[in-house]
Design an enzyme around this catalytic site. Sequence first.
Site, PDB file in Angstrom:
ATOM      1  N   GLU A 171      43.040  29.364  43.746  1.00 18.01           N
ATOM      2  CA  GLU A 171      43.992  28.009  43.828  1.00 18.01           C
ATOM      3  C   GLU A 171      44.018  27.118  42.746  1.00 18.01           C
ATOM      4  OE1 GLU A 171      44.423  26.027  47.356  1.00 18.01           O
ATOM      5  OE2 GLU A 171      44.999  27.889  48.486  1.00 18.01           O
ATOM      6  N   GLU A 369      44.333  34.217  52.055  1.00 20.08           N
ATOM      7  CA  GLU A 369      44.020  32.846  52.892  1.00 20.08           C
ATOM      8  C   GLU A 369      45.366  32.521  53.847  1.00 20.08           C
ATOM      9  OE1 GLU A 369      42.404  29.054  51.668  1.00 20.08           O
ATOM     10  OE2 GLU A 369      41.275  30.090  50.360  1.00 20.08           O
TER      11      GLU A 369
HETATM   12  C1  BG6 Z   1      43.095  26.345  50.695  1.00 14.83           C
HETATM   13  C2  BG6 Z   1      41.582  26.323  50.184  1.00 14.83           C
HETATM   14  O1  BG6 Z   1      43.844  25.728  49.996  1.00 14.83           O
HETATM   15  O2  BG6 Z   1      43.173  25.528  51.881  1.00 14.83           O
HETATM   16  C3  BG6 Z   1      40.408  26.042  50.913  1.00 14.83           C
HETATM   17  O3  BG6 Z   1      41.313  27.369  49.378  1.00 14.83           O
HETATM   18  C4  BG6 Z   1      40.701  25.008  52.072  1.00 14.83           C
HETATM   19  O4  BG6 Z   1      39.106  25.719  50.375  1.00 14.83           O
HETATM   20  C5  BG6 Z   1      42.009  25.422  53.132  1.00 14.83           C
HETATM   21  O5  BG6 Z   1      39.497  24.686  52.949  1.00 14.83           O
HETATM   22  C6  BG6 Z   1      42.349  24.781  53.878  1.00 14.83           C
HETATM   23  O6  BG6 Z   1      42.863  23.235  53.682  1.00 14.83           O
HETATM   24  P1  BG6 Z   1      42.161  22.193  54.173  1.00 14.83           P
HETATM   25  O7  BG6 Z   1      42.208  20.891  53.093  1.00 14.83           O
HETATM   26  O8  BG6 Z   1      42.547  21.796  55.540  1.00 14.83           O
HETATM   27  O9  BG6 Z   1      40.431  22.315  54.232  1.00 14.83           O
END
Ligand code: BG6
Length: 466
Positions: A171, A369
């Site tokens: 990202e 993800e």
């Molecule tokens: C993604 C990232 O955008 O979202 C992760 O690659 C991140 O590193 C995940 O943890 C979830 O977002 P957050 O801010 O709730 O941890």
Amino acid sequence: MTEQGTFYQFPEGFLWGSSTSGPQSEGIEPGDGKGLNNWDYWFGIEPERFHGQIGPDVTSTFYKNYQTDIELLKETGHTIFRPSIQWSRLIPDGVGQVNPRAVEFYRDVFQQVNALGIKLLVNLYHFDLPYALQEKGGWESKETVWAYEAYARKCFELFGDLVDHWVTFNEPIVPVECGYLGSYHYPCKVDAKAAVAVAYHTQLASSLAVKACHELHPDHQISIVLNLTPAYPRSDSPEDQKAARIAELFQTKSFLDPSVLGAYPEELVAIIDEYGLRPDVTEEELAIIRENTVDFLGVNYYQPLRVQAPKVIFEEGDLLTTEHFFTSYDMPGKKINPHRGWEIYERGLYDIAMNLKKDYGNIVWLVTENGMGVEGEEAFKEDGYIQDDYRIEFIQDHLIELHRAIQEGANCKGYMLWTFIDCWSWLNAYKNRYGLVELDLSTQKRIIKKSGYWFKEVSQANGFSR
Ligand code: BG6
């Protein structure tokens, strides 16, 4: 149809797994030789910015417990796993000396994952810059590009016998937006010219890593992981449509086009020039970007991008931000995950798939993800483990859209969750839990959630019924 409903069968060889990152899972151990990164430094000077004043020193103790954690990959049905190497662990000052304990640690992790027959996809950068480089200008400086190239080469040399699928950056637009147009990542600047330079330097670094990977290991495959989503305009009005087009240029095409097609969109370049934001770009660098596109793509998807025509009135001398071009649109009645505040729109995954098919040569891709962060999950504990039916439903809803896209020719080869074991989440620390496995913060005990057992069944059946 079966008695239980429809069985969603995924193509043979489809991969099931999860992603994590070094800075969010490893933790710091005395004597491990890890150097400071931008997160360690920022927490040191402004701990109040982090939820509960909890920083990145403990995370989920993967550095200490990886041997038993890796067993849990098998128990939750993983056939693919994406960890990241921490640059600041491998090369503590960003350039120069390699930390031998880091080499030993990562080699052991990779060997153990391989021994279980789980495919590795190793990411080189997950928002974590060695602080020594941040101090010298970070990604605003081309020095960081050359340092990253050397770091990437070192990783390919040190681990190339154990890893053959790589990711250059996770990202990359996020540190640009959060660190140079907002204040959610260090160095918390609002400076459009710096933001453009950081984005360009990151892309150049990614293309150089692709080049190095192919030179050193012609049989390896390398990708970039992007948080993609089409920008959905508030209405059909030309103003909202234009806002959506520009939002998509900034937030997705700024990395997607050069990484996959080898060139920046003309309209994006025209806007950058119109506002006097062009960084120092050479023909030689553009040739590197053109000639070193990725072999496949990783897509992170959590929420759609909804926008409308700009609403903010700017005065002469105001700082240039994305608000000059578009305003985010809070659509009434949307489905939402209240813990994270993110909209849930499963159809976005189908739209991404169709966009990649139509405009990006139907490149091979994986969902790298997708997931649901929930606060206070202990409340769902019954019979000693978390019964997270809401997460199972969230995953199923997204998989149904992905399945539909694959039926229509999308070239998606796997689905990976965020994340494996509950981990530390940047400014939110441990507030929202995403794991298939619960992490008890007081005892460090790991307990598989209902979703973890369910995910194993899905992986074994290569599909699910609903
Ligand atoms: C993604 C990232 O955008 O979202 C992760 O690659 C991140 O590193 C995940 O943890 C979830 O977002 P957050 O801010 O709730 O941890």
